[in-house]
Motif scaffolding. Structure first.
Motif, PDB file in Angstrom:
ATOM      1  N   ILE A  81      35.194 -14.630  46.634  1.00 32.64           N
ATOM      2  CA  ILE A  81      34.817 -13.654  47.656  1.00 32.64           C
ATOM      3  C   ILE A  81      33.717 -14.216  48.544  1.00 32.64           C
ATOM      4  CG2 ILE A  81      33.753 -11.395  48.043  1.00 32.64           C
ATOM      5  CD1 ILE A  81      35.135 -10.451  45.469  1.00 32.64           C
ATOM      6  N   ALA A  82      32.695 -14.817  47.921  1.00 31.96           N
ATOM      7  CA  ALA A  82      31.594 -15.393  48.696  1.00 31.96           C
ATOM      8  C   ALA A  82      32.096 -16.487  49.634  1.00 31.96           C
ATOM      9  CB  ALA A  82      30.528 -15.944  47.756  1.00 31.96           C
ATOM     10  N   LEU A 126      29.287  -3.836  50.676  1.00 34.30           N
ATOM     11  CA  LEU A 126      30.540  -4.474  50.280  1.00 34.30           C
ATOM     12  C   LEU A 126      30.680  -4.507  48.768  1.00 34.30           C
ATOM     13  CD1 LEU A 126      33.091  -6.106  50.933  1.00 34.30           C
ATOM     14  CD2 LEU A 126      31.650  -8.158  51.006  1.00 34.30           C
ATOM     15  N   ASN A 127      29.612  -4.865  48.080  1.00 35.68           N
ATOM     16  CA  ASN A 127      29.628  -4.967  46.625  1.00 35.68           C
ATOM     17  C   ASN A 127      29.970  -3.621  45.989  1.00 35.68           C
ATOM     18  OD1 ASN A 127      29.282  -6.613  44.340  1.00 35.68           O
ATOM     19  ND2 ASN A 127      27.189  -5.921  44.049  1.00 35.68           N
ATOM     20  N   ALA A 128      29.299  -2.569  46.463  1.00 38.38           N
ATOM     21  CA  ALA A 128      29.545  -1.231  45.915  1.00 38.38           C
ATOM     22  C   ALA A 128      30.967  -0.769  46.211  1.00 38.38           C
ATOM     23  CB  ALA A 128      28.536  -0.237  46.484  1.00 38.38           C
ATOM     24  N   LEU A 152      37.540  -2.200  51.713  1.00 36.79           N
ATOM     25  CA  LEU A 152      37.102  -3.071  52.800  1.00 36.79           C
ATOM     26  C   LEU A 152      37.065  -2.338  54.127  1.00 36.79           C
ATOM     27  CD1 LEU A 152      39.066  -6.307  51.843  1.00 36.79           C
ATOM     28  CD2 LEU A 152      36.627  -5.876  51.565  1.00 36.79           C
ATOM     29  N   GLU A 153      38.053  -1.480  54.358  1.00 35.60           N
ATOM     30  CA  GLU A 153      38.078  -0.694  55.591  1.00 35.60           C
ATOM     31  C   GLU A 153      36.858   0.215  55.683  1.00 35.60           C
ATOM     32  OE1 GLU A 153      41.752   1.372  55.521  1.00 35.60           O
ATOM     33  OE2 GLU A 153      42.987  -0.439  55.772  1.00 35.60           O
ATOM     34  N   VAL A 154      36.541   0.875  54.570  1.00 37.14           N
ATOM     35  CA  VAL A 154      35.392   1.780  54.556  1.00 37.14           C
ATOM     36  C   VAL A 154      34.093   0.999  54.748  1.00 37.14           C
ATOM     37  CG1 VAL A 154      34.082   3.396  53.144  1.00 37.14           C
ATOM     38  CG2 VAL A 154      36.572   3.498  53.141  1.00 37.14           C
ATOM     39  N   ALA A 155      33.980  -0.140  54.041  1.00 35.54           N
ATOM     40  CA  ALA A 155      32.761  -0.945  54.157  1.00 35.54           C
ATOM     41  C   ALA A 155      32.587  -1.508  55.562  1.00 35.54           C
ATOM     42  CB  ALA A 155      32.782  -2.079  53.139  1.00 35.54           C
ATOM     43  N   TYR A 157      28.220  -7.381  38.890  1.00 32.62           N
ATOM     44  CA  TYR A 157      28.050  -7.003  40.291  1.00 32.62           C
ATOM     45  C   TYR A 157      26.616  -7.193  40.768  1.00 32.62           C
ATOM     46  CZ  TYR A 157      32.806  -5.529  40.932  1.00 32.62           C
ATOM     47  OH  TYR A 157      34.176  -5.551  41.071  1.00 32.62           O
ATOM     48  N   ASP A 158      25.643  -7.036  39.870  1.00 29.59           N
ATOM     49  CA  ASP A 158      24.257  -7.346  40.230  1.00 29.59           C
ATOM     50  C   ASP A 158      24.121  -8.818  40.610  1.00 29.59           C
ATOM     51  OD1 ASP A 158      23.287  -4.797  39.887  1.00 29.59           O
ATOM     52  OD2 ASP A 158      22.514  -5.140  37.863  1.00 29.59           O
ATOM     53  N   GLU A 159      24.798  -9.678  39.871  1.00 27.09           N
ATOM     54  CA  GLU A 159      24.724 -11.107  40.145  1.00 27.09           C
ATOM     55  C   GLU A 159      25.551 -11.491  41.377  1.00 27.09           C
ATOM     56  OE1 GLU A 159      26.064 -12.773  36.503  1.00 27.09           O
ATOM     57  OE2 GLU A 159      24.185 -12.387  35.428  1.00 27.09           O
ATOM     58  N   ALA A 160      26.559 -10.685  41.703  1.00 23.12           N
ATOM     59  CA  ALA A 160      27.392 -10.991  42.863  1.00 23.12           C
ATOM     60  C   ALA A 160      26.673 -10.708  44.175  1.00 23.12           C
ATOM     61  CB  ALA A 160      28.680 -10.178  42.794  1.00 23.12           C
TER      62      ALA A 160
END
Length: 217
Positions: free
Chosen positions: A79-80, A167-169, A209-212, A136-139
């Motif tokens: 992802i990154a 994005l993460n959330a 992704l659309e919402v973010a 997810y904290d690490e992402a």
């Protein structure tokens, strides 16, 4: 005068092989967790399923719950990297279609049903929930760095930090919603269709992704 004896024994494992072993342990652990529960599963059983000793399992992971971490984090680096390659003016969904949804992309061989079953367990297993949230904290910092690089902003600029958090959330919420409400999460007697499961998860991720990308209206 005798020559110094060379080093004997097995050659050291490569980083690639170590990653393979970690993934093998992760798959064995989740299979046992789903079949008999986390409490009933031991390190010895996980090792036996892979063909290694419990000592080897603990060499790679500090706890049995942490054994599943490679399955949770398989797509983070992908992802990154996709975010770094995100071209200006390109819809975010297309970035993910190109980098993550294509066959052969990192994490695609993990099995959506397997990960879905694992995410469902996080609702009732605090140890697994902690590993899931830690992933997810690490992402988030990785996403922040990728977005900052793309925008040419310093690492301490708040904008990529906020964008990465959104994005993460969104991604985490999408995966959880799919695992808890999708076809595979309804507890039917028949095994979920792999293609249907894949399509449902990808649809959930695209919605996220659309919402973010749209932000808060």
């Amino acid at each position: 005068m005798t020559a110094a004896s060379g080093r004997t024994g097995r050659p050291p494992l490569t980083e690639e092989r170590k990653a393979e072993i970690r993934l093998e342990i992760a798959r064995a652990a989740v299979g046992l967790f789903v079949a008999q529960g986390v409490t009933a599963t031991t390190g010895e059983q996980i090792g036996q399923a892979v063909g290694v000793s419990a000592r080897t399992v603990w060499r790679y992971f500090p706890s049995k719950e942490s054994c599943v971490q490679p399955l949770f984090s398989a797509g983070i680096s992908a992802i990154a990297e996709s975010l770094r390659r995100w071209r200006h003016g390109e819809p975010l969904q297309e970035v993910f279609d190109r980098g993550l949804m294509a066959d052969g992309a990192p994490g695609r061989d993990q099995g959506h049903a397997t990960v879905g079953a694992l995410v469902r367990l996080t609702r009732t297993e605090p140890g697994l929930r902690a590993v899931w949230l830690q992933t997810y904290d690490e992402a988030e910092p990785a996403f922040t760095r990728a977005l900052a690089e793309r925008a040419g902003l310093p690492a301490d600029d708040p904008r990529p930090v906020i964008e990465a958090a959104m994005l993460n959330a969104a991604l985490r919420a999408a995966v959880e919603h799919h695992a808890w409400h999708g076809t595979e999460g309804h507890g039917t007697d028949t095994a979920p269709d792999a293609e249907a499961t894949r399509a449902e998860l990808e649809a959930a991720l695209r919605t996220a992704l659309e919402v973010a990308a749209r932000g808060i209206s």
